[in-house]
Design a protein around this motif. Structure first.
Motif, PDB file in Angstrom:
ATOM      1  N   MET A   1       0.654  -1.794   0.199  1.00 17.50           N
ATOM      2  CA  MET A   1       0.439   0.318   0.023  1.00 17.50           C
ATOM      3  C   MET A   1       1.379   1.089  -0.479  1.00 17.50           C
ATOM      4  SD  MET A   1      -3.003  -0.733   0.125  1.00 17.50           S
ATOM      5  CE  MET A   1      -3.532  -1.841  -0.344  1.00 17.50           C
ATOM      6  N   PHE A   2      -0.023   2.309  -0.102  1.00 17.58           N
ATOM      7  CA  PHE A   2       1.075   3.495  -0.620  1.00 17.58           C
ATOM      8  C   PHE A   2       1.400   3.978   0.887  1.00 17.58           C
ATOM      9  CE2 PHE A   2      -3.082   4.916  -0.846  1.00 17.58           C
ATOM     10  CZ  PHE A   2      -3.755   3.471  -1.411  1.00 17.58           C
ATOM     11  N   LEU A   3       0.383   3.446   2.241  1.00 20.05           N
ATOM     12  CA  LEU A   3       0.711   4.416   3.398  1.00 20.05           C
ATOM     13  C   LEU A   3       1.254   2.851   4.448  1.00 20.05           C
ATOM     14  CD1 LEU A   3      -0.340   6.868   4.504  1.00 20.05           C
ATOM     15  CD2 LEU A   3      -2.145   6.097   5.673  1.00 20.05           C
TER      16      LEU A   3
ATOM     17  N   GLY B   5       4.860  13.425   0.747  1.00 20.15           N
ATOM     18  CA  GLY B   5       4.134  14.452   1.795  1.00 20.15           C
ATOM     19  C   GLY B   5       2.908  15.230   1.170  1.00 20.15           C
ATOM     20  N   PRO B   6       2.340  14.059   0.035  1.00 23.38           N
ATOM     21  CA  PRO B   6       0.781  14.620  -0.422  1.00 23.38           C
ATOM     22  C   PRO B   6      -0.037  12.721   0.788  1.00 23.38           C
ATOM     23  CG  PRO B   6       1.808  13.619  -2.320  1.00 23.38           C
ATOM     24  CD  PRO B   6       2.861  13.820  -0.979  1.00 23.38           C
ATOM     25  N   ILE B   7       0.635  12.217   1.481  1.00 25.57           N
ATOM     26  CA  ILE B   7       0.054  11.765   2.360  1.00 25.57           C
ATOM     27  C   ILE B   7      -0.136  12.163   3.811  1.00 25.57           C
ATOM     28  CG2 ILE B   7      -0.259   9.096   3.400  1.00 25.57           C
ATOM     29  CD1 ILE B   7       1.239   8.274   1.367  1.00 25.57           C
ATOM     30  N   HIS B   8       1.097  13.338   4.125  1.00 22.74           N
ATOM     31  CA  HIS B   8       1.050  13.584   5.731  1.00 22.74           C
ATOM     32  C   HIS B   8       0.206  15.013   5.302  1.00 22.74           C
ATOM     33  CE1 HIS B   8       3.172  15.123   8.588  1.00 22.74           C
ATOM     34  NE2 HIS B   8       2.290  16.379   8.262  1.00 22.74           N
ATOM     35  N   ASP B   9      -0.104  15.276   4.080  1.00 26.03           N
ATOM     36  CA  ASP B   9      -1.315  16.954   3.897  1.00 26.03           C
ATOM     37  C   ASP B   9      -2.712  16.325   4.228  1.00 26.03           C
ATOM     38  OD1 ASP B   9       0.876  18.417   1.628  1.00 26.03           O
ATOM     39  OD2 ASP B   9       0.886  18.292   3.759  1.00 26.03           O
ATOM     40  N   PHE B  10      -2.610  14.955   2.970  1.00 27.69           N
ATOM     41  CA  PHE B  10      -4.395  14.496   3.158  1.00 27.69           C
ATOM     42  C   PHE B  10      -4.819  13.835   4.750  1.00 27.69           C
ATOM     43  CE2 PHE B  10      -7.929  12.051   2.011  1.00 27.69           C
ATOM     44  CZ  PHE B  10      -7.915  10.896   2.431  1.00 27.69           C
ATOM     45  N   LEU B  11      -3.963  13.272   5.493  1.00 22.35           N
ATOM     46  CA  LEU B  11      -4.144  12.699   7.061  1.00 22.35           C
ATOM     47  C   LEU B  11      -4.477  14.216   7.654  1.00 22.35           C
ATOM     48  CD1 LEU B  11      -4.965   9.769   7.701  1.00 22.35           C
ATOM     49  CD2 LEU B  11      -2.120   9.999   8.263  1.00 22.35           C
ATOM     50  N   LEU B  12      -3.648  14.607   7.292  1.00 22.45           N
ATOM     51  CA  LEU B  12      -3.710  15.876   8.822  1.00 22.45           C
ATOM     52  C   LEU B  12      -5.173  16.362   7.655  1.00 22.45           C
ATOM     53  CD1 LEU B  12      -1.818  18.082  10.365  1.00 22.45           C
ATOM     54  CD2 LEU B  12      -1.394  19.206   7.981  1.00 22.45           C
ATOM     55  N   VAL B  13      -5.467  17.002   6.829  1.00 26.09           N
ATOM     56  CA  VAL B  13      -6.520  17.827   6.322  1.00 26.09           C
ATOM     57  C   VAL B  13      -8.350  16.889   6.727  1.00 26.09           C
ATOM     58  CG1 VAL B  13      -7.946  18.249   4.421  1.00 26.09           C
ATOM     59  CG2 VAL B  13      -6.188  19.059   4.423  1.00 26.09           C
ATOM     60  N   PHE B  14      -7.636  15.547   6.322  1.00 26.33           N
ATOM     61  CA  PHE B  14      -8.708  14.960   6.876  1.00 26.33           C
ATOM     62  C   PHE B  14      -9.158  14.693   8.255  1.00 26.33           C
ATOM     63  CE2 PHE B  14     -11.964  11.031   5.706  1.00 26.33           C
ATOM     64  CZ  PHE B  14     -11.769   9.596   6.573  1.00 26.33           C
ATOM     65  N   LEU B  15      -8.481  14.182   9.049  1.00 25.00           N
ATOM     66  CA  LEU B  15      -8.299  14.311  10.334  1.00 25.00           C
ATOM     67  C   LEU B  15      -8.682  15.224  11.012  1.00 25.00           C
ATOM     68  CD1 LEU B  15      -4.956  11.651  11.330  1.00 25.00           C
ATOM     69  CD2 LEU B  15      -8.023  11.139  11.568  1.00 25.00           C
ATOM     70  N   ILE B  51       0.021   9.789  14.178  1.00 28.43           N
ATOM     71  CA  ILE B  51       0.277   8.446  13.269  1.00 28.43           C
ATOM     72  C   ILE B  51       1.405   9.903  12.058  1.00 28.43           C
ATOM     73  CG2 ILE B  51       0.565   7.701  10.870  1.00 28.43           C
ATOM     74  CD1 ILE B  51      -1.852   6.974  12.025  1.00 28.43           C
ATOM     75  N   LEU B  52       1.292  10.991  12.490  1.00 30.16           N
ATOM     76  CA  LEU B  52       1.963  12.068  11.645  1.00 30.16           C
ATOM     77  C   LEU B  52       3.069  12.530  11.905  1.00 30.16           C
ATOM     78  CD1 LEU B  52      -0.693  14.186  10.459  1.00 30.16           C
ATOM     79  CD2 LEU B  52      -0.068  12.544   9.585  1.00 30.16           C
TER      80      LEU B  52
END
Lengths: 120, 159
Positions: A1-3, B5-15, B51-52
Motif C-alpha cells: 500500500m502507499f501508507l 508529502g501528499p499523504i501527510h497533508d491528506f491525513l492532516l486535512v482529513f483528521l 501517526i504523523l
C-alpha cells in the motif's frame, strides 16, 4: 500500500473485511421485500406482546465496573512496553514488573472485598 | 521514516476536518448521548494524529485509554440524565465561541514538518527499556498512584 508500508497486510485485511460487510448490506438492501404493518413495527420482546417502557433506569453497577476497568486498563498500557523489551532486559526488570503487578493485585483484592465487583 | 508529502497533508486535512466536525457535534447536539459519541470521534482523530509524528505506540495507548476507558466512563455518567431534561434550543453563542476557538487554534498551532529517522529498536521497545531502567522508580510510584485512585474512586462511588 502507499501508507505505512510495514502494515501492508493489516490494511489488506481491514479493506477486505469491510468490503464483505458493505457488500452484504447492499445486496440484502436490494433483495429483501419490505412490507409494513402495525405488528411488524412494534418492538420485539421474545414473541410475546411488549409490555412496559423500553428504557430502563440506569444502574450504578455498570459505572463501578467501568471504573475498575479504567485503572486496570492503564496498568495494561504500562505492561505493553515492558513486554516489548522483555527479551533485551534481565531478571531485575522482571522483579520490578512483578512488584508493579503485585501492588495492583492488592488494589483488586480491595475492590473485591468492598463489593465493587458484585453484580446482584 | 517520515510519511511522503501528499499523504501527510491528506491525513492532516482529513483528521483535522473530522476533529472540527466532532468538536462542533459535541457542543451543538442537543442529545447528550450523541454528544458523547461525537467526543469519541474527536478522541479517535486526536490519537490518529500521532501517526504523523511517527509515534505509533502513542496512537495505540490513546485509543485504548481515551476512547476505550475514559469515553465509556463519560458515557455511563451521561446515562444518568433523564430524557425529558434534554436541552432543546440551538444556542447561537456556542456556535460563535466554537468558531472563534477554531480560528485561534489554526493560527497558533501550525508547525513545520520534521524529518525523523527510523531506529534499529522499535518505538515500544525503547519506551519499555527507558521505563524499566532510567525511570523504574516512577514506574513503581505509578502503581501506587493507580492503587490510590482505585481505592478513592470505589470509596466515593459506594455512597
Amino acid at each position: 500500500m502507499f501508507l505505512l508500508y510495514e502494515y501492508d497486510i493489516f490494511w489488506t485485511f481491514l479493506i477486505i473485511s469491510n468490503a464483505i460487510l458493505i457488500l452484504a448490506f447492499l445486496i440484502f438492501g436490494v433483495l429483501v421485500p419490505i412490507r409494513k404493518g402495525p405488528k411488524k413495527l412494534s418492538s420485539y420482546e421474545s414473541g410475546i406482546e411488549p409490555m412496559g417502557d423500553a428504557c430502563l433506569q440506569f444502574r450504578i453497577r455498570y459505572y463501578m465496573f467501568a471504573l475498575v476497568f479504567i485503572v486496570f486498563d492503564v496498568e495494561t498500557v504500562f505492561l505493553y512496553p515492558w513486554a516489548m523489551s522483555f527479551n533485551v532486559l534481565g531478571v531485575p526488570v522482571f522483579i520490578e514488573a512483578f512488584i508493579f503487578v503485585l501492588i495492583l493485585i492488592v488494589g483488586s483484592f480491595y475492590a473485591w472485598r468492598k463489593g465493587a465487583l458484585e453484580w446482584s | 521514516m517520515d510519511l511522503p508529502g501528499p499523504i501527510h497533508d491528506f491525513l492532516l486535512v482529513f483528521l483535522g476536518s473530522g476533529l472540527i466536525l466532532g468538536g462542533l457535534g459535541v457542543v451543538l447536539l442537543t442529545n447528550p448521548i450523541y454528544s458523547t459519541f461525537s467526543l469519541g470521534l474527536v478522541l479517535v482523530c486526536i490519537s490518529l494524529f500521532y501517526i504523523l509524528s511517527n509515534s505509533h505506540f502513542v496512537v495505540a495507548a490513546q485509543l485504548l485509554i481515551y476512547v476505550g476507558a475514559i469515553n465509556v466512563v463519560i458515557l455511563f455518567a451521561v446515562m444518568f440524565i433523564n430524557g425529558s431534561e434534554y436541552y432543546k434550543d440551538f444556542n447561537l453563542l456556542t456556535i460563535g465561541m466554537a468558531l472563534l476557538r477554531w480560528f485561534v487554534q489554526i493560527i497558533w498551532t501550525t508547525r513545520s514538518n520534521q524529518i525523523i529517522e527510523q531506529d534499529l529498536i522499535s518505538n515500544s521497545q525503547q519506551i519499555g527499556i527507558h521505563l524499566a531502567t532510567d525511570f523504574f522508580l516512577p514506574f513503581e510510584f505509578i502503581s501506587i498512584i493507580l492503587l490510590v485512585a482505585l481505592i478513592g474512586a470505589i470509596a466515593v462511588a459506594r455512597q
